[in-house]
Motif scaffolding. Structure first.
Motif, PDB file in Angstrom:
ATOM      1  N   ILE A  97       0.834  -1.200   0.000  1.00  0.00           N
ATOM      2  CA  ILE A  97       0.000   0.000   0.000  1.00  0.00           C
ATOM      3  C   ILE A  97       0.868   1.250   0.000  1.00  0.00           C
ATOM      4  N   SER A  98       1.877   1.268   0.852  1.00  0.00           N
ATOM      5  CA  SER A  98       2.759   2.432   0.944  1.00  0.00           C
ATOM      6  C   SER A  98       3.524   2.648  -0.362  1.00  0.00           C
ATOM      7  N   ASN A  99       4.024   1.566  -0.944  1.00  0.00           N
ATOM      8  CA  ASN A  99       4.775   1.682  -2.199  1.00  0.00           C
ATOM      9  C   ASN A  99       3.901   2.219  -3.328  1.00  0.00           C
ATOM     10  N   ARG A 100       2.637   1.828  -3.326  1.00  0.00           N
ATOM     11  CA  ARG A 100       1.728   2.325  -4.364  1.00  0.00           C
ATOM     12  C   ARG A 100       1.599   3.845  -4.282  1.00  0.00           C
ATOM     13  N   GLU A 101       1.440   4.380  -3.079  1.00  0.00           N
ATOM     14  CA  GLU A 101       1.262   5.816  -2.926  1.00  0.00           C
ATOM     15  C   GLU A 101       2.561   6.586  -3.206  1.00  0.00           C
ATOM     16  N   HIS A 102       3.664   6.136  -2.616  1.00  0.00           N
ATOM     17  CA  HIS A 102       4.934   6.830  -2.818  1.00  0.00           C
ATOM     18  C   HIS A 102       5.404   6.700  -4.261  1.00  0.00           C
ATOM     19  N   GLY A 103       5.246   5.502  -4.842  1.00  0.00           N
ATOM     20  CA  GLY A 103       5.643   5.305  -6.229  1.00  0.00           C
ATOM     21  C   GLY A 103       4.801   6.135  -7.184  1.00  0.00           C
ATOM     22  N   ALA A 105       3.306   8.950  -6.465  1.00  0.00           N
ATOM     23  CA  ALA A 105       3.700  10.351  -6.299  1.00  0.00           C
ATOM     24  C   ALA A 105       4.974  10.652  -7.081  1.00  0.00           C
ATOM     25  N   ASP A 106       5.924   9.733  -7.068  1.00  0.00           N
ATOM     26  CA  ASP A 106       7.171   9.927  -7.817  1.00  0.00           C
ATOM     27  C   ASP A 106       6.895  10.028  -9.315  1.00  0.00           C
ATOM     28  N   LYS A 107       6.022   9.162  -9.829  1.00  0.00           N
ATOM     29  CA  LYS A 107       5.711   9.199 -11.259  1.00  0.00           C
ATOM     30  C   LYS A 107       4.984  10.486 -11.634  1.00  0.00           C
ATOM     31  N   ALA A 108       4.081  10.935 -10.775  1.00  0.00           N
ATOM     32  CA  ALA A 108       3.354  12.173 -11.049  1.00  0.00           C
ATOM     33  C   ALA A 108       4.298  13.372 -11.050  1.00  0.00           C
ATOM     34  N   LEU A 109       5.220  13.400 -10.110  1.00  0.00           N
ATOM     35  CA  LEU A 109       6.184  14.501 -10.046  1.00  0.00           C
ATOM     36  C   LEU A 109       7.074  14.520 -11.283  1.00  0.00           C
ATOM     37  N   GLU A 110       7.520  13.353 -11.701  1.00  0.00           N
ATOM     38  CA  GLU A 110       8.374  13.277 -12.888  1.00  0.00           C
ATOM     39  C   GLU A 110       7.652  13.821 -14.113  1.00  0.00           C
ATOM     40  N   ALA A 111       6.367  13.490 -14.243  1.00  0.00           N
ATOM     41  CA  ALA A 111       5.594  13.976 -15.382  1.00  0.00           C
ATOM     42  C   ALA A 111       5.449  15.496 -15.344  1.00  0.00           C
ATOM     43  N   VAL A 112       5.268  16.033 -14.156  1.00  0.00           N
ATOM     44  CA  VAL A 112       5.081  17.476 -14.012  1.00  0.00           C
ATOM     45  C   VAL A 112       6.374  18.233 -14.327  1.00  0.00           C
ATOM     46  N   VAL A 113       7.467  17.822 -13.736  1.00  0.00           N
ATOM     47  CA  VAL A 113       8.721  18.583 -13.882  1.00  0.00           C
ATOM     48  C   VAL A 113       9.335  18.414 -15.270  1.00  0.00           C
ATOM     49  N   THR A 114       8.965  17.345 -15.987  1.00  0.00           N
ATOM     50  CA  THR A 114       9.501  17.149 -17.345  1.00  0.00           C
ATOM     51  C   THR A 114       8.544  17.650 -18.419  1.00  0.00           C
ATOM     52  N   LYS A 125      -2.602   9.849 -12.848  1.00  0.00           N
ATOM     53  CA  LYS A 125      -3.250  11.138 -12.603  1.00  0.00           C
ATOM     54  C   LYS A 125      -3.769  11.329 -11.177  1.00  0.00           C
ATOM     55  N   PRO A 126      -4.330  10.287 -10.529  1.00  0.00           N
ATOM     56  CA  PRO A 126      -4.803  10.507  -9.147  1.00  0.00           C
ATOM     57  C   PRO A 126      -3.700  10.948  -8.188  1.00  0.00           C
ATOM     58  N   PHE A 127      -2.452  10.627  -8.495  1.00  0.00           N
ATOM     59  CA  PHE A 127      -1.358  10.955  -7.594  1.00  0.00           C
ATOM     60  C   PHE A 127      -0.904  12.401  -7.725  1.00  0.00           C
ATOM     61  N   LEU A 128      -1.498  13.135  -8.653  1.00  0.00           N
ATOM     62  CA  LEU A 128      -1.222  14.571  -8.728  1.00  0.00           C
ATOM     63  C   LEU A 128      -1.657  15.291  -7.459  1.00  0.00           C
ATOM     64  N   ARG A 129      -2.529  14.658  -6.689  1.00  0.00           N
ATOM     65  CA  ARG A 129      -2.976  15.277  -5.433  1.00  0.00           C
ATOM     66  C   ARG A 129      -1.819  15.514  -4.475  1.00  0.00           C
ATOM     67  N   ILE A 137       6.765  16.965  -3.774  1.00  0.00           N
ATOM     68  CA  ILE A 137       5.798  16.031  -3.196  1.00  0.00           C
ATOM     69  C   ILE A 137       5.480  16.438  -1.765  1.00  0.00           C
ATOM     70  N   ASP A 138       4.196  16.543  -1.462  1.00  0.00           N
ATOM     71  CA  ASP A 138       3.751  16.780  -0.089  1.00  0.00           C
ATOM     72  C   ASP A 138       3.743  15.418   0.616  1.00  0.00           C
ATOM     73  N   THR A 139       4.876  15.067   1.215  1.00  0.00           N
ATOM     74  CA  THR A 139       5.013  13.732   1.807  1.00  0.00           C
ATOM     75  C   THR A 139       4.045  13.507   2.958  1.00  0.00           C
ATOM     76  N   GLN A 140       3.674  14.574   3.647  1.00  0.00           N
ATOM     77  CA  GLN A 140       2.716  14.413   4.740  1.00  0.00           C
ATOM     78  C   GLN A 140       1.393  13.873   4.218  1.00  0.00           C
ATOM     79  N   LYS A 141       0.960  14.371   3.072  1.00  0.00           N
ATOM     80  CA  LYS A 141      -0.273  13.873   2.467  1.00  0.00           C
ATOM     81  C   LYS A 141      -0.145  12.403   2.073  1.00  0.00           C
ATOM     82  N   VAL A 142       1.040  12.021   1.613  1.00  0.00           N
ATOM     83  CA  VAL A 142       1.251  10.628   1.224  1.00  0.00           C
ATOM     84  C   VAL A 142       1.119   9.713   2.426  1.00  0.00           C
TER      85      VAL A 142
END
Length: 261
Positions: A97-103, A105-114, A125-129, A137-142
Motif C-alpha cells: 500500500i505504501s509503495n503504491r502511494e509513494h511510487g 507520487a514519484d511518477k506524477a512529479l516526474e511527469a510534471v517537472v519534465t 493522474k490521481p497521484f497529482l494530489r 511532493i507533499d510527503t505528509q499527504k502521502v
C-alpha cells in the motif's frame, strides 16, 4: 467490536522471522479442518505447515491488486462464523500500500517537472494530489493517505464473519529518522499505519523466543517492551495471562468463550 468472541475473533500476532507465527495456522487446521481455514499467502513462508495444506485453501498474493481478488475468494468461501482466515504477511501488504502511494507520487512529479503532464497515464493522474504548486511532493499527504488506506483495507477484511488471524513483522518504535526504542510494535510504514493496524484488531500479541525458555506470547497492554492490545469485556469472566507459554491459537479461541455466571 465483534459480536461475540465465540462467533468471531480478530487477532494479530507480531514477531520476528522464525518466532512461530505461521505455525499457529497449523493448530487451526488440525483443530478445525483444512476446509474451514483459508490462507492468504503473502510471504511464501508456509513450509512449516506444508503437510497440512491443500491447493483449495491457499490463495497466493503478490500485490495489493491480488489482495482485492483474495478478498473476493475469502468472501465466497469463508464468510461464516465457523471459518478461519489467515493472512500471512500483514507487514508486506502494508508495504504494498505504501509503495503504491509513494511510487505514484514519484511518477506524477516526474511527469510534471519534465513537462509531460498532459501525456501521463490515467493510472498516474490521481497521484497529482500529492504535487504542490512548487512542484514538490507533499510527503505528509502521502503518509496520511497510506494510513487511511490501511484503515479501509483492514475494515474490509474485518467485515467478514469469519475469525481473522494476521501476522506482522516486529520492529522497535521509531523515535527519529534512524533511532528506535521500546516498545516493540507492528512493522509497518509510518506511525499512522501502525495505529490503524493496532486499532483494527481485538487482540494484538507478540510472539517471542527466549533462550532457555522457548516460545511465549506477550499479551499485556501495559508491557514496557511490547505494544499489545486486549479488547475484552471484563463481565465475560475471562482471564488472559500477561504471558502465555507454548501458545496455541486454537486453544486460545476456545478459552474466549464466556463463562456462565
Amino acid at each position: 467490536m465483534t459480536a461475540t468472541y465465540a462467533d468471531s475473533v480478530k487477532l494479530a500476532l507480531v514477531g520476528e522471522s522464525g518466532a512461530g507465527k505461521t505455525h499457529q495456522a497449523g493448530y487451526l487446521i488440525e483443530t478445525f479442518g483444512a476446509d474451514n481455514v483459508g490462507i492468504v499467502n503473502c510471504e511464501r513462508g508456509l513450509n512449516t505447515i506444508a503437510t497440512l495444506l491443500t491447493a483449495d485453501n491457499v490463495f497466493n498474493a503478490n500485490s495489493i491488486e491480488d489482495m482485492r481478488k483474495a478478498w473476493a475468494w475469502a468472501k465466497e468461501r469463508y464468510d461464516r462464523p465457523d471459518a478461519h482466515l489467515f493472512i500471512d504477511g500483514g507487514s508486506r501488504v502494508m508495504q504494498w500500500i505504501s509503495n503504491r502511494e509513494h511510487g505514484g507520487a514519484d511518477k506524477a512529479l516526474e511527469a510534471v517537472v519534465t513537462g509531460r503532464r498532459n501525456d501521463m497515464a490515467d493510472s498516474v493522474k490521481p497521484f497529482l494530489r500529492y504535487i504542490t504548486d512548487k512542484q514538490v511532493i507533499d510527503t505528509q499527504k502521502v503518509w496520511i493517505r497510506g494510513a487511511r488506506d490501511a484503515e479501509i483495507f483492514w475494515a474490509s477484511w474485518l467485515a467478514l464473519r469469519c475469525n481473522l488471524y494476521a501476522t506482522f513483522w516486529a520492529e522497535k518504535t521509531p523515535t527519529g529518522q534512524y533511532e528506535r526504542s521500546f516498545p516493540w510494535t507492528v512493522d509497518a510504514p509510518g506511525n499512522g499505519m501502525r495505529n490503524a493496524i493496532i486499532g483494527a484488531f481485538d487482540f494484538v500479541f507478540h510472539i517471542v523466543r527466549v533462550r532457555g525458555e522457548g516460545m511465549k506470547v506477550i499479551t499485556a497492554p501495559d508491557d514496557f517492551k511490547y505494544r499489545c492490545k486486549r479488547r475484552l469485556d471484563p463481565r465475560m469472566g475471562i482471564d488472559i495471562p500477561d504471558e502465555i507459554a507454548d501458545f496455541n491459537l486454537a486453544k486460545f479461541y476456545a478459552a474466549l468463550k464466556p463463562v456462565a455466571a
